[in-house]
Design a protein around this motif. Structure first.
Motif: not given
Length: 199
Positions: A69-74, A29-31, A53-60, A22-25
Motif C-alpha cells: 500500500x505504501x509503495x503504491x502511494x509513493x 505515520x508514513x501514509x 490507490x489506498x482502496x479506502x484504507x485510513x491510517x493510525x 504479508x509480514x512486510x509492514x
C-alpha cells in the motif's frame, strides 16, 4: 543513478511491491505524512487520486499496514508532486525528508533524540533502531568513513533510492548539520547504499 527522465519509477516500484510478503509492514505515520505533503499543494484532486490507490484504507500513525500500500502511494505521490519539485526523484526526496521530520516529531522519535543527546553520531547510529520502530522489514548498517561522513547500507527495502536519500538527509539535519550531501545507489533489486557527509 539514472535520471527521472529515463528511469521508469512506476515499473520499479511495482516490481518491488511484488517482492513483499504479508509480514512486510510500515507504520501509518508514513501514509499520513505523504498525504499531508500532497494536501499541502492545495490540490484536492491530487489528494483524491492518491487516496484512490489506498482502496479506502485510513491510517493510525503507529499501527502497521502492508508495505505494498505504501509503495503504491509513493508511486502516486511521486507522480502528483513531480511538477512542483522538478521531477519524480526530487519529489521522492522531499517525501523522505518530511517522513523523517514527522517521525522525529512523534513521541517515539523524541525519545530516540533524547537518548542521543546532542551527539549526531549517536543519533545517526540509531538508524537500525529507528527503522525497526517504523517498519517490520529489512536490515540497515551504518559505517563511519570520517568525522563527518558515513555510509548507510540498506538490505531489503521497498521504497526508491531518492526517497531514502531524503530520509538520510532529514536525519542528519535533525541536529543542525549544514550542507548535507547524500548520494544513493541501488546495489540489488531491494538493496541500496547511501554515502553522506556534512559540514
Amino acid at each position: 543513478m539514472e535520471t527521472g527522465a529515463t528511469r521508469d519509477w512506476a515499473w520499479e516500484l511495482r516490481k518491488n511491491s511484488q517482492l513483499a510478503t504479508p509480514q512486510d509492514t510500515a507504520r501509518g505515520l508514513f501514509f499520513t505524512s505523504m498525504l499531508d505533503s500532497i494536501r499541502g499543494l492545495g490540490n484536492e484532486v491530487a489528494v483524491a487520486r492518491c487516496q484512490k490507490v489506498l482502496e479506502g484504507h485510513t491510517f493510525v500513525p503507529f499501527f502497521s499496514y502492508p508495505i505494498p500500500l505504501l509503495v503504491r502511494l509513493t508511486e502516486a505521490a511521486m507522480r502528483e508532486l513531480s511538477g512542483q519539485y522538478g521531477g519524480p526523484e526530487n519529489a521522492a526526496r522531499a517525501l523522505g525528508r518530511k517522513a523523517t521530520a514527522d517521525f522525529m516529531a512523534s513521541a517515539v522519535g523524541n525519545a530516540v533524540r533524547l537518548m542521543a543527546g546532542k551527539d549526531i553520531k549517536l543519533l545517526t547510529g540509531s538508524v537500525q533502531t529507528l527503522y525497526r520502530m517504523a517498519t517490520s522489514y529489512g536490515e540497515r548498517r551504518l559505517e563511519w568513513l570520517g568525522e563527518k561522513s558515513g555510509r548507510l547500507l540498506m538490505r531489503r527495502t521497498f521504497l526508491p533510492v531518492p526517497y531514502h536519500e531524503g530520509v538520510v538527509e532529514g536525519l542528519v539535519t535533525q541536529y543542525g548539520a549544514r550542507n548535507v550531501k547524500v548520494r544513493g545507489q541501488q546495489t540489488a533489486p531491494l538493496d541500496s547504499e547511501y554515502d553522506f557527509s556534512w559540514e
